[in-house]
Scaffold this motif. Structure first.
Motif, PDB file in Angstrom:
ATOM      1  N   ALA A  23       0.887  -1.230  -0.106  1.00 31.48           N
ATOM      2  CA  ALA A  23      -0.015   0.094  -0.012  1.00 31.48           C
ATOM      3  C   ALA A  23       0.756   1.128   0.032  1.00 31.48           C
ATOM      4  CB  ALA A  23      -1.107   0.030   1.339  1.00 31.48           C
ATOM      5  N   LEU A  26       2.019   1.962  -3.559  1.00 28.26           N
ATOM      6  CA  LEU A  26       1.001   2.238  -4.509  1.00 28.26           C
ATOM      7  C   LEU A  26       0.827   3.469  -4.095  1.00 28.26           C
ATOM      8  CD1 LEU A  26      -1.131   1.463  -6.269  1.00 28.26           C
ATOM      9  CD2 LEU A  26      -2.688   0.988  -4.520  1.00 28.26           C
ATOM     10  N   CYS A  88      -6.504  -1.581   0.957  1.00 35.43           N
ATOM     11  CA  CYS A  88      -4.923  -1.430   1.010  1.00 35.43           C
ATOM     12  C   CYS A  88      -4.498  -1.089   2.613  1.00 35.43           C
ATOM     13  CB  CYS A  88      -4.518  -0.464   0.135  1.00 35.43           C
ATOM     14  SG  CYS A  88      -4.836   1.221   0.421  1.00 35.43           S
ATOM     15  N   CYS A 102      -5.801   3.254  -3.818  1.00 32.53           N
ATOM     16  CA  CYS A 102      -6.372   2.131  -4.619  1.00 32.53           C
ATOM     17  C   CYS A 102      -7.688   2.535  -5.352  1.00 32.53           C
ATOM     18  CB  CYS A 102      -6.349   1.054  -3.812  1.00 32.53           C
ATOM     19  SG  CYS A 102      -7.639   0.887  -2.423  1.00 32.53           S
TER      20      CYS A 102
END
Length: 114
Positions: A23, A26, A88, A102
């Motif tokens: 996460a 990301l 996430c 996300c």
């Protein structure tokens, strides 16, 4: 034998509420998508790399190194009660309807007191 100490040096708990590495990566990729690494941007020195992704990683690394020299900030971070993303695990911006990283829609359950 006693249980291992899960307190980080900064005093934060390193438990299941910690955002996953996936996460965090990301979120960093989303931030890097917003960064310009073109020749016209006044960066000193210019970001280097073989492609746009690696130039942005170079830029991020340099800026993280600069941020690491800042004085300690014990009060840094979110305050209050926030709900981590149920997909996430990132903490949202206040009032966010979806996850920054996300894109999952916020759910009204599982709030975490900070």
């Amino acid at each position: 034998a006693s249980a291992p100490d899960t307190t980080t040096p900064e005093g934060e708990q390193d438990d299941q509420s910690t955002t996953s590495a996936e996460a965090v990566q990301l979120a960093l990729l989303r931030v890097m998508e917003m960064c310009s690494v073109g020749a016209s941007v006044a960066t000193s020195p210019p970001a280097t790399g073989c492609c746009p992704l690696h130039r942005r990683i170079s830029l991020l690394r340099r800026n993280l190194n600069d941020l690491d020299t800042m004085p300690c900030a014990p009060e840094f971070g979110p305050t209050g009660v926030l709900q981590p993303c149920n997909v996430c695990g990132l903490l949202p911006d206040a009032g966010a309807k979806s996850c920054f990283a996300c894109g999952a829609t916020a759910s009204p359950t599982a709030r975490v007191a900070l």
